[in-house]
Design a protein around this motif. Structure first.
Motif, PDB file in Angstrom:
ATOM      1  N   LEU A   1       0.836  -1.192   0.000  1.00  0.00           N
ATOM      2  CA  LEU A   1       0.000   0.000   0.000  1.00  0.00           C
ATOM      3  C   LEU A   1       0.874   1.246   0.000  1.00  0.00           C
ATOM      4  O   LEU A   1       1.729   1.417   0.868  1.00  0.00           O
ATOM      5  CB  LEU A   1      -0.917   0.021   1.224  1.00  0.00           C
ATOM      6  CG  LEU A   1      -2.153  -0.889   1.179  1.00  0.00           C
ATOM      7  CD1 LEU A   1      -2.880  -0.837   2.515  1.00  0.00           C
ATOM      8  CD2 LEU A   1      -3.077  -0.483   0.057  1.00  0.00           C
ATOM      9  N   VAL A   2       0.659   2.114  -0.980  1.00  0.00           N
ATOM     10  CA  VAL A   2       1.299   3.424  -1.018  1.00  0.00           C
ATOM     11  C   VAL A   2       0.251   4.430  -0.557  1.00  0.00           C
ATOM     12  O   VAL A   2      -0.853   4.482  -1.109  1.00  0.00           O
ATOM     13  CB  VAL A   2       1.780   3.775  -2.434  1.00  0.00           C
ATOM     14  CG1 VAL A   2       2.404   5.165  -2.466  1.00  0.00           C
ATOM     15  CG2 VAL A   2       2.780   2.742  -2.925  1.00  0.00           C
ATOM     16  N   VAL A   3       0.564   5.215   0.487  1.00  0.00           N
ATOM     17  CA  VAL A   3      -0.425   6.114   1.067  1.00  0.00           C
ATOM     18  C   VAL A   3       0.047   7.559   0.991  1.00  0.00           C
ATOM     19  O   VAL A   3       1.252   7.843   0.960  1.00  0.00           O
ATOM     20  CB  VAL A   3      -0.725   5.745   2.539  1.00  0.00           C
ATOM     21  CG1 VAL A   3      -1.259   4.335   2.636  1.00  0.00           C
ATOM     22  CG2 VAL A   3       0.516   5.884   3.404  1.00  0.00           C
ATOM     23  N   GLY A   4      -0.910   8.479   0.932  1.00  0.00           N
ATOM     24  CA  GLY A   4      -0.587   9.899   0.888  1.00  0.00           C
ATOM     25  C   GLY A   4      -0.752  10.459  -0.517  1.00  0.00           C
ATOM     26  O   GLY A   4      -0.540   9.763  -1.511  1.00  0.00           O
ATOM     27  N   ARG A   5      -1.148  11.723  -0.609  1.00  0.00           N
ATOM     28  CA  ARG A   5      -1.455  12.321  -1.913  1.00  0.00           C
ATOM     29  C   ARG A   5      -0.250  12.403  -2.836  1.00  0.00           C
ATOM     30  O   ARG A   5      -0.330  12.022  -4.004  1.00  0.00           O
ATOM     31  CB  ARG A   5      -2.055  13.716  -1.692  1.00  0.00           C
ATOM     32  CG  ARG A   5      -3.419  13.682  -1.002  1.00  0.00           C
ATOM     33  CD  ARG A   5      -3.854  15.050  -0.523  1.00  0.00           C
ATOM     34  NE  ARG A   5      -5.108  14.959   0.239  1.00  0.00           N
ATOM     35  CZ  ARG A   5      -5.615  15.946   0.941  1.00  0.00           C
ATOM     36  NH1 ARG A   5      -4.986  17.112   1.001  1.00  0.00           N
ATOM     37  NH2 ARG A   5      -6.752  15.780   1.596  1.00  0.00           N
ATOM     38  N   ASN A   6       0.874  12.906  -2.324  1.00  0.00           N
ATOM     39  CA  ASN A   6       2.063  13.003  -3.176  1.00  0.00           C
ATOM     40  C   ASN A   6       2.640  11.638  -3.536  1.00  0.00           C
ATOM     41  O   ASN A   6       2.935  11.379  -4.704  1.00  0.00           O
ATOM     42  CB  ASN A   6       3.126  13.881  -2.513  1.00  0.00           C
ATOM     43  CG  ASN A   6       2.804  15.359  -2.609  1.00  0.00           C
ATOM     44  OD1 ASN A   6       2.124  15.797  -3.537  1.00  0.00           O
ATOM     45  ND2 ASN A   6       3.276  16.134  -1.650  1.00  0.00           N
ATOM     46  N   PRO A   7       2.855  10.726  -2.557  1.00  0.00           N
ATOM     47  CA  PRO A   7       3.391   9.403  -2.903  1.00  0.00           C
ATOM     48  C   PRO A   7       2.522   8.643  -3.908  1.00  0.00           C
ATOM     49  O   PRO A   7       3.046   8.007  -4.835  1.00  0.00           O
ATOM     50  CB  PRO A   7       3.454   8.676  -1.554  1.00  0.00           C
ATOM     51  CG  PRO A   7       3.598   9.758  -0.550  1.00  0.00           C
ATOM     52  CD  PRO A   7       2.765  10.886  -1.083  1.00  0.00           C
ATOM     53  N   VAL A   8       1.206   8.696  -3.736  1.00  0.00           N
ATOM     54  CA  VAL A   8       0.323   7.981  -4.665  1.00  0.00           C
ATOM     55  C   VAL A   8       0.408   8.585  -6.056  1.00  0.00           C
ATOM     56  O   VAL A   8       0.509   7.863  -7.058  1.00  0.00           O
ATOM     57  CB  VAL A   8      -1.136   8.010  -4.144  1.00  0.00           C
ATOM     58  CG1 VAL A   8      -2.099   7.524  -5.228  1.00  0.00           C
ATOM     59  CG2 VAL A   8      -1.263   7.128  -2.911  1.00  0.00           C
ATOM     60  N   LEU A   9       0.380   9.902  -6.144  1.00  0.00           N
ATOM     61  CA  LEU A   9       0.457  10.567  -7.446  1.00  0.00           C
ATOM     62  C   LEU A   9       1.776  10.255  -8.143  1.00  0.00           C
ATOM     63  O   LEU A   9       1.808   9.954  -9.346  1.00  0.00           O
ATOM     64  CB  LEU A   9       0.277  12.076  -7.280  1.00  0.00           C
ATOM     65  CG  LEU A   9       0.314  12.907  -8.571  1.00  0.00           C
ATOM     66  CD1 LEU A   9      -0.741  12.415  -9.552  1.00  0.00           C
ATOM     67  CD2 LEU A   9       0.114  14.387  -8.246  1.00  0.00           C
ATOM     68  N   GLU A  10       2.889  10.311  -7.389  1.00  0.00           N
ATOM     69  CA  GLU A  10       4.195  10.003  -7.969  1.00  0.00           C
ATOM     70  C   GLU A  10       4.260   8.557  -8.447  1.00  0.00           C
ATOM     71  O   GLU A  10       4.827   8.262  -9.502  1.00  0.00           O
ATOM     72  CB  GLU A  10       5.292  10.277  -6.945  1.00  0.00           C
ATOM     73  CG  GLU A  10       5.494  11.757  -6.629  1.00  0.00           C
ATOM     74  CD  GLU A  10       6.479  11.963  -5.495  1.00  0.00           C
ATOM     75  OE1 GLU A  10       7.041  10.954  -5.017  1.00  0.00           O
ATOM     76  OE2 GLU A  10       6.689  13.117  -5.088  1.00  0.00           O
ATOM     77  N   ALA A  11       3.681   7.649  -7.663  1.00  0.00           N
ATOM     78  CA  ALA A  11       3.686   6.233  -8.052  1.00  0.00           C
ATOM     79  C   ALA A  11       2.899   6.016  -9.341  1.00  0.00           C
ATOM     80  O   ALA A  11       3.339   5.287 -10.239  1.00  0.00           O
ATOM     81  CB  ALA A  11       3.109   5.382  -6.920  1.00  0.00           C
ATOM     82  N   LEU A  12       1.747   6.657  -9.462  1.00  0.00           N
ATOM     83  CA  LEU A  12       0.938   6.508 -10.675  1.00  0.00           C
ATOM     84  C   LEU A  12       1.619   7.149 -11.878  1.00  0.00           C
ATOM     85  O   LEU A  12       1.573   6.621 -12.989  1.00  0.00           O
ATOM     86  CB  LEU A  12      -0.443   7.127 -10.459  1.00  0.00           C
ATOM     87  CG  LEU A  12      -1.365   6.355  -9.507  1.00  0.00           C
ATOM     88  CD1 LEU A  12      -2.591   7.184  -9.153  1.00  0.00           C
ATOM     89  CD2 LEU A  12      -1.779   5.026 -10.128  1.00  0.00           C
ATOM     90  N   ARG A  13       2.252   8.296 -11.668  1.00  0.00           N
ATOM     91  CA  ARG A  13       2.987   8.936 -12.771  1.00  0.00           C
ATOM     92  C   ARG A  13       4.147   8.064 -13.248  1.00  0.00           C
ATOM     93  O   ARG A  13       4.488   8.067 -14.432  1.00  0.00           O
ATOM     94  CB  ARG A  13       3.519  10.292 -12.315  1.00  0.00           C
ATOM     95  CG  ARG A  13       2.470  11.398 -12.236  1.00  0.00           C
ATOM     96  CD  ARG A  13       3.071  12.657 -11.640  1.00  0.00           C
ATOM     97  NE  ARG A  13       2.147  13.781 -11.659  1.00  0.00           N
ATOM     98  CZ  ARG A  13       2.399  14.948 -11.079  1.00  0.00           C
ATOM     99  NH1 ARG A  13       3.543  15.144 -10.424  1.00  0.00           N
ATOM    100  NH2 ARG A  13       1.509  15.933 -11.148  1.00  0.00           N
ATOM    101  N   ALA A  14       4.761   7.323 -12.305  1.00  0.00           N
ATOM    102  CA  ALA A  14       5.899   6.467 -12.650  1.00  0.00           C
ATOM    103  C   ALA A  14       5.473   5.139 -13.253  1.00  0.00           C
ATOM    104  O   ALA A  14       6.324   4.337 -13.634  1.00  0.00           O
ATOM    105  CB  ALA A  14       6.757   6.215 -11.412  1.00  0.00           C
ATOM    106  N   GLY A  15       4.174   4.893 -13.345  1.00  0.00           N
ATOM    107  CA  GLY A  15       3.710   3.642 -13.940  1.00  0.00           C
ATOM    108  C   GLY A  15       3.723   2.461 -12.999  1.00  0.00           C
ATOM    109  O   GLY A  15       3.722   1.314 -13.457  1.00  0.00           O
ATOM    110  N   VAL A  16       3.758   2.711 -11.696  1.00  0.00           N
ATOM    111  CA  VAL A  16       3.712   1.610 -10.734  1.00  0.00           C
ATOM    112  C   VAL A  16       2.392   0.856 -10.920  1.00  0.00           C
ATOM    113  O   VAL A  16       1.322   1.463 -10.912  1.00  0.00           O
ATOM    114  CB  VAL A  16       3.830   2.132  -9.291  1.00  0.00           C
ATOM    115  CG1 VAL A  16       3.665   1.004  -8.291  1.00  0.00           C
ATOM    116  CG2 VAL A  16       5.180   2.822  -9.087  1.00  0.00           C
ATOM    117  N   PRO A  17       2.434  -0.464 -11.127  1.00  0.00           N
ATOM    118  CA  PRO A  17       1.196  -1.215 -11.378  1.00  0.00           C
ATOM    119  C   PRO A  17       0.331  -1.295 -10.129  1.00  0.00           C
ATOM    120  O   PRO A  17       0.776  -1.745  -9.074  1.00  0.00           O
ATOM    121  CB  PRO A  17       1.704  -2.605 -11.786  1.00  0.00           C
ATOM    122  CG  PRO A  17       3.049  -2.724 -11.139  1.00  0.00           C
ATOM    123  CD  PRO A  17       3.619  -1.340 -11.130  1.00  0.00           C
TER     124      PRO A  17
END
Length: 310
Positions: free
Chosen positions: A75-91
């Motif tokens: 689980l990736v939590v938090g607005r910035n971490p989640v957004l960065e993960a999605l931008r990086a293509g984390v599945p």
């Protein structure tokens, strides 16, 4: 005796707050307000399955007996971490959202929708429970468990190039090594099963998406796996400051080859170093005593690729 008054006509389904139809209508209204889509056919089952997986991630064990790779979702939590993960293509396998009012949350919702990641509207107490009380800021991304390859799967082609890592505990370093492996044509990366970094959201981000092209395998015992590669015809060279040759002089690198990278500071473990056919060093005329593992792997792989004519 007073005459009892009747209760009147039965209210419509949509007027009864506990009725499923009323609840679905309310969820649809909230979804339109927050920008979060509702669950489609079979959505309740998918939501329950995703929540069980998220709870398993918090507990640190897989959700259900069907999993055989021993990996639990992250689980990736938090607005910035989640957004960065999605931008990086984390599945991701699910995106939990309590509201869509923040700009970062709205962008995360859009990115998830574009990639087909289920969007699950969740109440704050439920998200508190799923994230074990972490500061989630109303959003959490459930990362799909990584499917590791078998070490033997990396023996592809007439002259495979394999990168093995020993003692790397930072997932970002592993991601940087995977990125270098992809840049210089490696067949894959092997990591120890225990006391070593695995593929996490941080690894995906550091790899800049190259994990989709470079497989990562896990070895129960790295020294034993290196011996298996030697028996398969590979030459095994380890990066070490005590090396007798420089990485530019690895003439054997043009054939089936395994490059072993150790951690910064500690280097290679004793058994792994003894298993290597030779130890190679990176000359450093400057003042630095050691290099970051990702940087060292990139330099060595460049020299290996140059030797192989890549």
């Amino acid at each position: 005796m007073a005459k009892r008054k009747g209760r009147g006509p039965t209210p419509k389904a949509e007027d009864r707050h506990w009725h499923a139809k009323r609840q679905r209508a309310r969820a649809a209204k909230n979804a339109r307000r927050t920008g979060t889509p509702t669950l489609g056919p079979g959505g309740r089952e998918k939501l329950a399955e995703a929540r069980r997986a998220a709870e398993a991630a918090v507990r640190g064990r897989p959700a259900g007996a069907r999993r055989t790779d021993g990996e639990a979702p992250e689980l990736v939590v938090g607005r910035n971490p989640v957004l960065e993960a999605l931008r990086a293509g984390v599945p991701g396998s699910a995106l939990y959202v309590t509201s869509g009012t923040d700009e970062r949350v709205r962008e995360s919702i859009q990115l998830a929708a574009d990639r087909g990641i289920p969007l699950l509207e969740t109440a704050k107490p439920e998200l508190d429970r799923l994230t074990d009380g972490a500061v989630h800021q109303g959003i959490a991304l459930q990362v799909r468990p990584y499917r590791y390859a078998h070490p033997d799967d990396l023996l592809k082609g007439a002259a495979p190039l394999i990168v093995a890592v020993d003692g790397i505990t930072d997932p970002r370093n592993l991601g940087a090594i995977v990125r270098s492996a992809a840049a210089f044509g490696a067949s894959g990366v092997v990591v120890p099963e225990r006391r070593a970094a695995g593929v996490t959201a941080g690894t995906w981000k550091a790899s800049a998406g190259t994990l989709t092209a470079v497989p990562v395998a896990r070895a129960t015992n790295l020294a034993r796996q290196l011996k298996a590669y030697q028996q398969a015809g590979c030459f095994v060279a380890g990066l070490d400051a005590r090396g007798a040759v420089t990485v530019a002089d690895l003439e054997v690198a043009d054939g089936p080859f395994v490059l072993v990278v150790g951690s910064e500071g500690k280097g290679l473990g004793r058994l792994v170093a003894e298993t290597c056919d030779l130890l190679a060093t990176i000359p450093m005329p400057g003042r630095a005593e050691s290099l970051n593992a990702g940087v060292a792997a990139g330099i060595a792989l460049y020299e290996v690729a140059r030797r192989r004519g890549a």
